[in-house]
Design an enzyme around this catalytic site. Structure first.
Site, PDB file in Angstrom:
ATOM      1  N   CYS A  87       0.839  -1.192   0.000  1.00 11.27           N
ATOM      2  CA  CYS A  87       0.000   0.000   0.000  1.00 11.27           C
ATOM      3  C   CYS A  87       0.877   1.246   0.000  1.00 11.27           C
ATOM      4  O   CYS A  87       1.796   1.369   0.807  1.00 11.27           O
ATOM      5  CB  CYS A  87      -0.888  -0.022   1.243  1.00 11.27           C
ATOM      6  SG  CYS A  87      -1.864   1.466   1.463  1.00 11.27           S
ATOM      7  N   CYS A 105      -7.006  -1.057   0.953  1.00  9.76           N
ATOM      8  CA  CYS A 105      -6.105  -1.582   1.963  1.00  9.76           C
ATOM      9  C   CYS A 105      -6.920  -1.725   3.244  1.00  9.76           C
ATOM     10  O   CYS A 105      -7.584  -0.782   3.677  1.00  9.76           O
ATOM     11  CB  CYS A 105      -4.933  -0.630   2.170  1.00  9.76           C
ATOM     12  SG  CYS A 105      -3.887  -1.067   3.575  1.00  9.76           S
ATOM     13  N   CYS A 150      -5.477   0.870   6.173  1.00  8.22           N
ATOM     14  CA  CYS A 150      -5.642   2.339   6.171  1.00  8.22           C
ATOM     15  C   CYS A 150      -6.761   2.839   5.256  1.00  8.22           C
ATOM     16  O   CYS A 150      -6.928   4.046   5.111  1.00  8.22           O
ATOM     17  CB  CYS A 150      -4.325   3.008   5.803  1.00  8.22           C
ATOM     18  SG  CYS A 150      -3.894   2.852   4.051  1.00  8.22           S
ATOM     19  N   CYS A 204      -8.030  -5.413 -10.033  1.00 10.72           N
ATOM     20  CA  CYS A 204      -7.603  -4.363 -10.952  1.00 10.72           C
ATOM     21  C   CYS A 204      -7.227  -3.150 -10.097  1.00 10.72           C
ATOM     22  O   CYS A 204      -8.093  -2.526  -9.485  1.00 10.72           O
ATOM     23  CB  CYS A 204      -8.751  -4.057 -11.905  1.00 10.72           C
ATOM     24  SG  CYS A 204      -8.330  -2.954 -13.240  1.00 10.72           S
TER      25      CYS A 204
END
Length: 146
Positions: free
Chosen positions: A64, A113, A116, A136
């Site tokens: 991330c 994510c 977060c 994607c």
């Protein structure tokens, strides 16, 4: 993991994250470029075929951009022809958060994510075996870790 698992997570709730990272919008704006902020925090989309990781297949993990949590392994990255990096599965079941997205008159599953809430992209049931999934992802939402 398969499409039914994705739909269950999107409708009943995602797995518990391994940890949480929370910041104010001002803190995120101070850490990210305007384009990164637009895509990751405001659920934007980068233009197709321009992202850094669209055609790269270097070995390693993709994390991330906002919090550094590992999300995808390069061994499950494939060329989907869509213009965005595509993966068949996350590195762990608790890495990704799933939510129904009905924006723009479509019904899709948004992926973020789980640590977060960084907007990554969407998951679709048209990927290759064994999962049949295509995560994607916006290149700008991830960072390649060596």
């Amino acid at each position: 993991m398969n499409w039914n698992d994705v739909l269950d997570y999107a409708s009943k709730g995602s797995p518990e994250p391994p940890r949480r990272v929370e910041k104010t919008e001002e803190e995120w704006k101070g850490l990210l470029s305007p384009e990164e902020y637009f895509v990751t925090r405001q659920k934007g989309t980068e233009r197709a075929f321009v992202g850094e990781y669209c055609h790269r297949h270097d070995p390693g993990l993709y994390a991330c951009r906002c919090c550094g949590t590992p999300l995808f392994d390069s061994t499950v990255k494939f060329e989907s022809g869509t213009g965005w990096p595509s993966f068949t599965e996350p590195v762990s079941q608790d890495a990704i958060k799933y939510e129904m997205d009905t924006s723009y008159g479509m019904r899709r599953v948004e992926v973020m994510c789980n640590v977060c809430d960084c907007h990554l992209g969407h998951v679709f049931p048209d990927g290759p075996p064994p999962s049949g999934l295509r995560f994607c992802v916006n290149s700008i939402s991830i960072l390649k870790q060596d």
